[in-house]
Design a protein around this motif. Structure first.
Motif, PDB file in Angstrom:
ATOM      1  N   HIS A  12      43.350  26.229  68.869  1.00  0.00           N
ATOM      2  CA  HIS A  12      44.839  25.800  68.960  1.00  0.00           C
ATOM      3  C   HIS A  12      45.134  24.474  68.047  1.00  0.00           C
ATOM      4  CE1 HIS A  12      48.657  24.458  70.241  1.00  0.00           C
ATOM      5  NE2 HIS A  12      48.105  23.295  71.167  1.00  0.00           N
ATOM      6  N   LEU A  13      44.052  23.475  68.246  1.00  0.00           N
ATOM      7  CA  LEU A  13      44.026  22.222  67.257  1.00  0.00           C
ATOM      8  C   LEU A  13      43.955  22.506  66.036  1.00  0.00           C
ATOM      9  CD1 LEU A  13      41.852  19.840  69.548  1.00  0.00           C
ATOM     10  CD2 LEU A  13      44.327  20.083  69.801  1.00  0.00           C
ATOM     11  N   LEU A  14      43.214  23.249  65.546  1.00  0.00           N
ATOM     12  CA  LEU A  14      42.912  23.560  63.929  1.00  0.00           C
ATOM     13  C   LEU A  14      44.159  24.250  63.503  1.00  0.00           C
ATOM     14  CD1 LEU A  14      40.939  23.339  61.679  1.00  0.00           C
ATOM     15  CD2 LEU A  14      39.847  25.551  62.408  1.00  0.00           C
ATOM     16  N   GLN A  15      44.549  24.942  64.174  1.00  0.00           N
ATOM     17  CA  GLN A  15      45.895  25.568  63.773  1.00  0.00           C
ATOM     18  C   GLN A  15      47.256  24.677  63.731  1.00  0.00           C
ATOM     19  OE1 GLN A  15      46.665  29.185  65.970  1.00  0.00           O
ATOM     20  NE2 GLN A  15      44.583  29.943  65.654  1.00  0.00           N
ATOM     21  N   ASN A  16      47.481  23.929  64.675  1.00  0.00           N
ATOM     22  CA  ASN A  16      48.508  23.131  64.828  1.00  0.00           C
ATOM     23  C   ASN A  16      48.395  21.564  64.461  1.00  0.00           C
ATOM     24  OD1 ASN A  16      50.589  25.179  66.097  1.00  0.00           O
ATOM     25  ND2 ASN A  16      48.541  25.330  67.209  1.00  0.00           N
ATOM     26  N   TYR A  17      47.054  21.195  64.748  1.00  0.00           N
ATOM     27  CA  TYR A  17      46.778  19.645  64.512  1.00  0.00           C
ATOM     28  C   TYR A  17      45.556  19.313  63.372  1.00  0.00           C
ATOM     29  CZ  TYR A  17      49.827  19.246  68.582  1.00  0.00           C
ATOM     30  OH  TYR A  17      50.860  19.720  69.538  1.00  0.00           O
ATOM     31  N   PRO A  18      45.885  19.803  62.307  1.00  0.00           N
ATOM     32  CA  PRO A  18      44.703  19.826  61.339  1.00  0.00           C
ATOM     33  C   PRO A  18      44.398  18.333  60.876  1.00  0.00           C
ATOM     34  CG  PRO A  18      46.457  20.731  60.307  1.00  0.00           C
ATOM     35  CD  PRO A  18      46.730  20.620  61.797  1.00  0.00           C
ATOM     36  N   TRP A  28      35.173  18.920  63.719  1.00  0.00           N
ATOM     37  CA  TRP A  28      35.660  20.343  64.081  1.00  0.00           C
ATOM     38  C   TRP A  28      34.612  21.147  64.314  1.00  0.00           C
ATOM     39  CZ3 TRP A  28      40.546  21.073  65.345  1.00  0.00           C
ATOM     40  CH2 TRP A  28      41.646  20.259  64.744  1.00  0.00           C
ATOM     41  N   ILE A  29      33.446  21.076  63.542  1.00  0.00           N
ATOM     42  CA  ILE A  29      32.403  22.018  63.220  1.00  0.00           C
ATOM     43  C   ILE A  29      31.359  21.659  64.388  1.00  0.00           C
ATOM     44  CG2 ILE A  29      30.141  22.615  62.025  1.00  0.00           C
ATOM     45  CD1 ILE A  29      32.702  24.020  60.812  1.00  0.00           C
ATOM     46  N   GLU A  30      31.221  20.220  64.734  1.00  0.00           N
ATOM     47  CA  GLU A  30      30.395  20.058  65.825  1.00  0.00           C
ATOM     48  C   GLU A  30      31.016  20.384  67.148  1.00  0.00           C
ATOM     49  OE1 GLU A  30      31.210  18.146  63.316  1.00  0.00           O
ATOM     50  OE2 GLU A  30      29.122  17.394  62.506  1.00  0.00           O
ATOM     51  N   MET A  31      32.248  20.353  67.462  1.00  0.00           N
ATOM     52  CA  MET A  31      32.824  21.062  68.615  1.00  0.00           C
ATOM     53  C   MET A  31      32.547  22.387  68.776  1.00  0.00           C
ATOM     54  SD  MET A  31      36.509  18.519  69.027  1.00  0.00           S
ATOM     55  CE  MET A  31      37.030  19.318  70.257  1.00  0.00           C
ATOM     56  N   PHE A  32      32.803  23.258  67.656  1.00  0.00           N
ATOM     57  CA  PHE A  32      32.799  24.775  67.460  1.00  0.00           C
ATOM     58  C   PHE A  32      31.213  25.045  67.969  1.00  0.00           C
ATOM     59  CE2 PHE A  32      32.103  28.774  65.595  1.00  0.00           C
ATOM     60  CZ  PHE A  32      32.983  29.581  66.307  1.00  0.00           C
ATOM     61  N   GLU A  33      30.270  24.043  67.267  1.00  0.00           N
ATOM     62  CA  GLU A  33      28.771  24.567  67.512  1.00  0.00           C
ATOM     63  C   GLU A  33      28.292  24.299  69.202  1.00  0.00           C
ATOM     64  OE1 GLU A  33      26.937  21.672  64.976  1.00  0.00           O
ATOM     65  OE2 GLU A  33      27.084  22.760  63.298  1.00  0.00           O
ATOM     66  N   GLU A  34      29.282  23.690  69.916  1.00  0.00           N
ATOM     67  CA  GLU A  34      28.888  23.659  71.266  1.00  0.00           C
ATOM     68  C   GLU A  34      29.237  25.282  72.029  1.00  0.00           C
ATOM     69  OE1 GLU A  34      27.737  21.197  73.443  1.00  0.00           O
ATOM     70  OE2 GLU A  34      27.173  20.442  71.642  1.00  0.00           O
ATOM     71  N   LEU A  35      30.208  25.756  71.206  1.00  0.00           N
ATOM     72  CA  LEU A  35      30.519  27.250  71.639  1.00  0.00           C
ATOM     73  C   LEU A  35      29.871  28.226  70.965  1.00  0.00           C
ATOM     74  CD1 LEU A  35      34.281  26.574  71.461  1.00  0.00           C
ATOM     75  CD2 LEU A  35      32.900  26.264  73.746  1.00  0.00           C
ATOM     76  N   LYS A  36      29.168  27.982  69.887  1.00  0.00           N
ATOM     77  CA  LYS A  36      28.551  29.285  69.219  1.00  0.00           C
ATOM     78  C   LYS A  36      27.874  30.083  70.034  1.00  0.00           C
ATOM     79  CE  LYS A  36      24.851  26.822  66.804  1.00  0.00           C
ATOM     80  NZ  LYS A  36      23.962  27.415  67.287  1.00  0.00           N
ATOM     81  N   ASP A  37      26.749  29.557  70.807  1.00  0.00           N
ATOM     82  CA  ASP A  37      25.971  30.104  71.623  1.00  0.00           C
ATOM     83  C   ASP A  37      26.510  31.142  72.681  1.00  0.00           C
ATOM     84  OD1 ASP A  37      23.747  29.180  70.584  1.00  0.00           O
ATOM     85  OD2 ASP A  37      23.058  27.741  71.903  1.00  0.00           O
ATOM     86  N   TYR A  38      27.658  30.567  73.205  1.00  0.00           N
ATOM     87  CA  TYR A  38      28.588  31.389  73.941  1.00  0.00           C
ATOM     88  C   TYR A  38      28.999  32.656  73.464  1.00  0.00           C
ATOM     89  CZ  TYR A  38      33.150  32.614  76.104  1.00  0.00           C
ATOM     90  OH  TYR A  38      34.250  33.342  76.693  1.00  0.00           O
ATOM     91  N   LEU A  39      29.614  32.431  72.283  1.00  0.00           N
ATOM     92  CA  LEU A  39      30.269  33.485  71.324  1.00  0.00           C
ATOM     93  C   LEU A  39      29.390  34.705  71.051  1.00  0.00           C
ATOM     94  CD1 LEU A  39      32.795  31.317  69.269  1.00  0.00           C
ATOM     95  CD2 LEU A  39      33.500  32.735  71.226  1.00  0.00           C
ATOM     96  N   PHE A  40      28.150  34.034  70.652  1.00  0.00           N
ATOM     97  CA  PHE A  40      26.986  35.114  70.145  1.00  0.00           C
ATOM     98  C   PHE A  40      26.584  35.685  71.156  1.00  0.00           C
ATOM     99  CE2 PHE A  40      27.357  32.605  66.255  1.00  0.00           C
ATOM    100  CZ  PHE A  40      26.667  33.514  65.226  1.00  0.00           C
TER     101      PHE A  40
END
Length: 470
Positions: free
Chosen positions: A33-39, A45-57
């Motif tokens: 939501h933030l990346l789409q509306n508050y870039p 951004w990448i560091e925040m997403f990396e916290e989630l990558k294990d969950y997604l994988f």
């Protein structure tokens, strides 16, 4: 997640704090939501997403990962190529696991744009993954694309290009071998000059030894003479003969078989048995110390590389035994030592064995253990499925350290203590400590804590948001 909030009115710490209280799924939705509306937010951004990558994988939501990467690339053109290492490391491993080669090729193109940035975490790791998964043509093209940027980099130390150039060399050497087999003319000096393009400088004498062994069959008497005379070219000779043997017996390309040999390319490993027939026998604790010296225990950056070499040890010793260079007695003991080293690495990499299932696609000297093969694949769910951990523990509990190996360990430790006590007066204090136990199998028996598991400190938070960094 409150979509009514104007996040441009919040400072960075407030955004991080808000995100820290969300579940993984809520956090994923929030970041998108933030990346789409508050870039224009000043956040990582990448560091925040990396916290989630294990969950997604873990959930195999690979499309969500790829969509985020695509959106980030569109939003910040050119930036991802300097931040890709953790995400692409996971994507490359996943696509190899699934056998999706076209998707794999797309991920490698990201690395090729900036191989220096991800060198330690993914650039060199990907080379071994390609070779071990028998993607040899892709490995050569990849090597040719990245070696020069690595060589020219001012940010890397040592010879970061070396493994890639060696891969190219082995590929060309195999073609040279094929020309020799076809009775075609071979120009060693020309070949040597061609290899200099890849910063591979070797004297003509060494190349002549290589050519000689490519041309001539293994001669047991010659090898024994080299052993007796402590010839410096003994291991080079055996190396080339091994490459030929694996190619002819199993169809294995040089680029792979050399990786299964080179961990043994150390003269000090041999001649320790009190018998000419056991010259190539390596006592278990010596072998364990040697291999563990290669392994990055702290970061586990080369876990795939060393795992493959450990499970490839059986091939060089099968070659030596087939050619009468190690007796039946010492070969059986060497098989037992190798099996023990394999056990160590099964234990220490148990939650990521799904990444290592390539060993079952290699030529098999012994019948495949179907239970073991299934356990490898099942570990993809190591943290999310408790039954996987239980089954794996039950499998490992069947193993007992053989008395002979334990005797070797005890003798090695005693000799090590005596040797080191001559150098350190305070050594007696160490040896008397109950906490110090030299040269036992390096086995971690405690289960590893998943990033998304409850923290063992009892805080109620996830491990990654509590004590993991401590």
């Amino acid at each position: 997640m409150n979509k009514q909030i104007n996040w441009y009115e919040k400072d960075t710490d407030e955004i991080y704090e808000y995100n820290g209280d969300l579940t993984d799924e809520e956090s994923f939705q929030f970041i998108n939501h933030l990346l789409q509306n508050y870039p224009d937010l000043d956040i990582e951004w990448i560091e925040m997403f990396e916290e989630l990558k294990d969950y997604l994988f873990d959930e195999e939501r690979i499309t969500d990962v790829l969509n985020f990467v695509k959106l980030y690339q569109q939003t910040f053109p050119g930036e991802y190529e300097a931040k890709y290492q953790f995400i692409e490391r996971n994507l490359i491993t996943y696509f190899l696991y699934k056998g999706d080669i076209e998707a794999l090729k797309e991920r490698l193109e990201i690395i090729k744009t900036n191989p220096v940035h991800g060198f330690d975490l993914v650039t060199i790791r990907a080379l071994y993954q390609l070779i071990y998964h028998k993607q040899f043509d892709i490995a050569i093209k990849y090597s040719k694309a990245v070696w020069k940027p690595l060589f020219e980099s001012k940010d890397l130390v040592g010879d970061p290009h070396a493994e890639f150039c060696v891969s190219i060399y082995l590929h060309e050497l195999e073609k040279l071998y094929q020309n020799i087999k076809n009775n075609e003319p071979v120009n060693v000096e020309k070949f040597r000059k061609e290899m200099e393009k890849y910063e591979l400088y070797e004297d003509i004498e060494t190349f002549e030894i290589v050519q000689k062994n490519l041309t001539e069959p293994l001669n047991k008497q010659v090898i024994q003479s080299k052993i007796e005379n402590e010839s410096k070219d003994l291991l080079v000779t055996l190396n080339i003969q091994f490459l030929k043997y694996m190619k002819e017996e199993f169809g294995m390309p040089f680029i792979l078989s050399d990786r299964l040999w080179n961990i043994l390319q150390k003269p000090g490993l041999y001649g320790l048995a009190n018998s000419a027939e056991g010259y190539f026998y390596i006592p278990y604790p010596v072998l364990s110390d040697h291999i563990c010296g290669w392994y990055d225990h702290m970061l586990r950056s080369n876990d795939i590389e060393i795992f493959g070499k450990v499970f490839g040890l059986k091939y060089p010793f099968h070659f030596l035994h087939t050619n009468g260079l190690i007796s039946d007695f010492y070969y059986r003991q060497m098989e037992e030592n190798i099996h023990m080293i394999e056990y160590e690495f099964l234990v220490n990499t148990r939650e990521s064995l799904w990444q290592m299932k390539f060993i079952f696609d290699w030529p098999q000297i012994y019948p495949i253990d179907t239970n073991q093969a299934k356990l490898f694949s099942d570990t993809y769910r190591y943290y999310s499925d408790k039954s996987v951990n239980e089954k794996f523990s039950n499998y490992l509990n069947l193993w007992v350290i053989p008395d002979r190996i334990q005797d070797e360990i005890d003798t090695y430790n005693e000799e090590k203590i005596r040797s080191e006590s001559d150098d350190y007066d305070e050594f007696d204090d160490w040896a008397g400590s109950d906490d110090w136990d030299p040269t036992q199998p390096i086995i971690n028996t405690e289960p590893r804590i998943g990033r998304n598991n409850p923290c063992p400190c009892g805080s109620g938070k996830k491990y990654k948001k509590c004590c993991m960094d401590k």
